[in-house]
Design an enzyme around this catalytic site. Sequence first.
Site, mmCIF file in Angstrom:
data_model
loop_
_atom_site.group_PDB
_atom_site.id
_atom_site.type_symbol
_atom_site.label_atom_id
_atom_site.label_comp_id
_atom_site.label_asym_id
_atom_site.label_seq_id
_atom_site.Cartn_x
_atom_site.Cartn_y
_atom_site.Cartn_z
ATOM 1 N N ASN A 11 0.866 -1.182 0.000
ATOM 2 C CA ASN A 11 0.000 0.000 0.000
ATOM 3 C C ASN A 11 0.901 1.231 0.000
ATOM 4 O O ASN A 11 1.558 1.526 0.995
ATOM 5 C CB ASN A 11 -0.889 -0.032 1.257
ATOM 6 C CG ASN A 11 -1.700 1.246 1.426
ATOM 7 O OD1 ASN A 11 -1.782 2.073 0.517
ATOM 8 N ND2 ASN A 11 -2.290 1.415 2.598
ATOM 9 N N LYS A 13 0.046 4.303 -0.185
ATOM 10 C CA LYS A 13 -0.569 5.491 0.438
ATOM 11 C C LYS A 13 -0.385 6.698 -0.494
ATOM 12 O O LYS A 13 -0.433 6.530 -1.701
ATOM 13 C CB LYS A 13 0.009 5.694 1.837
ATOM 14 C CG LYS A 13 -0.054 4.397 2.661
ATOM 15 C CD LYS A 13 0.236 4.553 4.112
ATOM 16 C CE LYS A 13 0.084 3.201 4.807
ATOM 17 N NZ LYS A 13 0.266 3.244 6.239
ATOM 18 N N HIS A 97 -9.326 1.479 5.381
ATOM 19 C CA HIS A 97 -7.993 1.566 5.990
ATOM 20 C C HIS A 97 -8.080 2.504 7.199
ATOM 21 O O HIS A 97 -8.815 3.489 7.174
ATOM 22 C CB HIS A 97 -6.981 2.092 4.971
ATOM 23 C CG HIS A 97 -5.579 1.982 5.465
ATOM 24 N ND1 HIS A 97 -5.050 2.877 6.364
ATOM 25 C CD2 HIS A 97 -4.610 1.065 5.218
ATOM 26 C CE1 HIS A 97 -3.799 2.515 6.643
ATOM 27 N NE2 HIS A 97 -3.509 1.426 5.959
ATOM 28 N N GLU A 99 -6.332 4.795 8.232
ATOM 29 C CA GLU A 99 -6.073 6.213 7.950
ATOM 30 C C GLU A 99 -7.311 6.892 7.367
ATOM 31 O O GLU A 99 -7.509 8.084 7.548
ATOM 32 C CB GLU A 99 -4.850 6.331 7.013
ATOM 33 C CG GLU A 99 -3.562 6.067 7.785
ATOM 34 C CD GLU A 99 -2.428 5.464 6.975
ATOM 35 O OE1 GLU A 99 -2.479 5.524 5.730
ATOM 36 O OE2 GLU A 99 -1.485 4.926 7.598
ATOM 37 N N GLU A 169 -4.852 -4.713 10.707
ATOM 38 C CA GLU A 169 -3.752 -3.767 10.876
ATOM 39 C C GLU A 169 -3.958 -3.005 12.185
ATOM 40 O O GLU A 169 -4.711 -2.011 12.217
ATOM 41 C CB GLU A 169 -3.729 -2.771 9.716
ATOM 42 C CG GLU A 169 -3.557 -3.408 8.365
ATOM 43 C CD GLU A 169 -3.045 -2.412 7.327
ATOM 44 O OE1 GLU A 169 -1.886 -2.543 6.922
ATOM 45 O OE2 GLU A 169 -3.795 -1.494 6.952
ATOM 46 N N GLY A 175 3.288 2.240 10.759
ATOM 47 C CA GLY A 175 4.281 3.309 10.614
ATOM 48 C C GLY A 175 5.074 3.593 11.882
ATOM 49 O O GLY A 175 5.749 4.612 11.982
ATOM 50 N N SER A 213 4.001 -2.177 10.105
ATOM 51 C CA SER A 213 5.469 -2.239 10.250
ATOM 52 C C SER A 213 6.060 -3.578 9.792
ATOM 53 O O SER A 213 6.987 -4.100 10.413
ATOM 54 C CB SER A 213 5.888 -1.924 11.687
ATOM 55 O OG SER A 213 5.545 -0.587 12.011
HETATM 56 P P1 13P Z 1 3.453 0.391 7.532
HETATM 57 O O1 13P Z 1 3.931 -0.889 6.907
HETATM 58 O O2 13P Z 1 4.188 1.593 7.027
HETATM 59 O O3 13P Z 1 3.409 0.289 9.011
HETATM 60 O O4 13P Z 1 1.937 0.616 7.040
HETATM 61 C C1 13P Z 1 1.031 -0.430 7.146
HETATM 62 C C2 13P Z 1 -0.193 -0.067 6.408
HETATM 63 O O5 13P Z 1 -0.906 0.843 6.809
HETATM 64 C C3 13P Z 1 -0.509 -0.791 5.179
HETATM 65 O O6 13P Z 1 -1.800 -0.549 4.757
#
Ligand code: 13P
Length: 254
Positions: A11, A13, A97, A99, A169, A175, A213
């Site tokens: 992903n 983003k 997601h 976010e 997640e 992150g 992560s």
């Molecule tokens: P990270 O791998 O950067 O922690 O992000 C995970 C994520 O949100 C994938 O959708």
Amino acid sequence: MTPSPCIVAGNWKMNKTVAEAKSWLARFLESYQPSPRVEVQVYPSFTALHTMALLASDRSIRVGGQNIHDEERGAYTGEISAVQLREAGAEVVLIGHSERRLHAGETDAMLARKLTAAIHAGLQPVLCVGENREDRQAQRHEDVVGLQIERGLAGWEPSAGIPLIIAYEPVWAIGTGMTATPQDAGAMHAHIRRRLEKLPVHIPEVRILYGGSVTPDNVAELFATPGIDGVLVGGASLDALGFLEIVRAAQRLR
Ligand code: 13P
């Protein structure tokens, strides 16, 4: 019956221009050897999605969108429908997601509608769930995720004919460099499966991914954990060779 392949998904983003996406793909394809045991998915920004779909689909990489609107068309400035995404070459789509739940105020009810829209357009949905740090500290993570599953799948139509993917997640792991332990991730995946069995509809063939992560260094222990059918990778997917390392680990271990 051949078992469904495990999934390694990236992903991106809000990262990468079209030019950057193309050069990522060129680097990745230099060394990528597809395997029927591992399905590779990439979720670029909308701007790069069509180009990526054109260049990647005949190389065994499935391209997906990071979001959709629940309506098919209309006065929704700045939004993109499932039908538009499918026509642009997407085969899969992330729904809910964390976010988007956080920054765009997406609720479980909205996500249930998006899921239906995805299925009607022929897009395979990836329902994203996960608890935040406070939920985990208060030991209510299983309830929180269970409710997200129940409400997000409220409109699931058994006749959909499209297998569902769920991405677990935990928000505190995204992150932050703090991956869930394989034991915690495995326990939550088992909980999700139990919760799915209690739904009024039967959903066959659900694959459950772990995200948060994931890196080339910790992916092996995740793939060694029963019940983890793949990984959804954020930051570490931005580098083509790092992502390739994760794909190769999956190919070795599955
Ligand atoms: P990270 O791998 O950067 O922690 O992000 C995970 C994520 O949100 C994938 O959708």
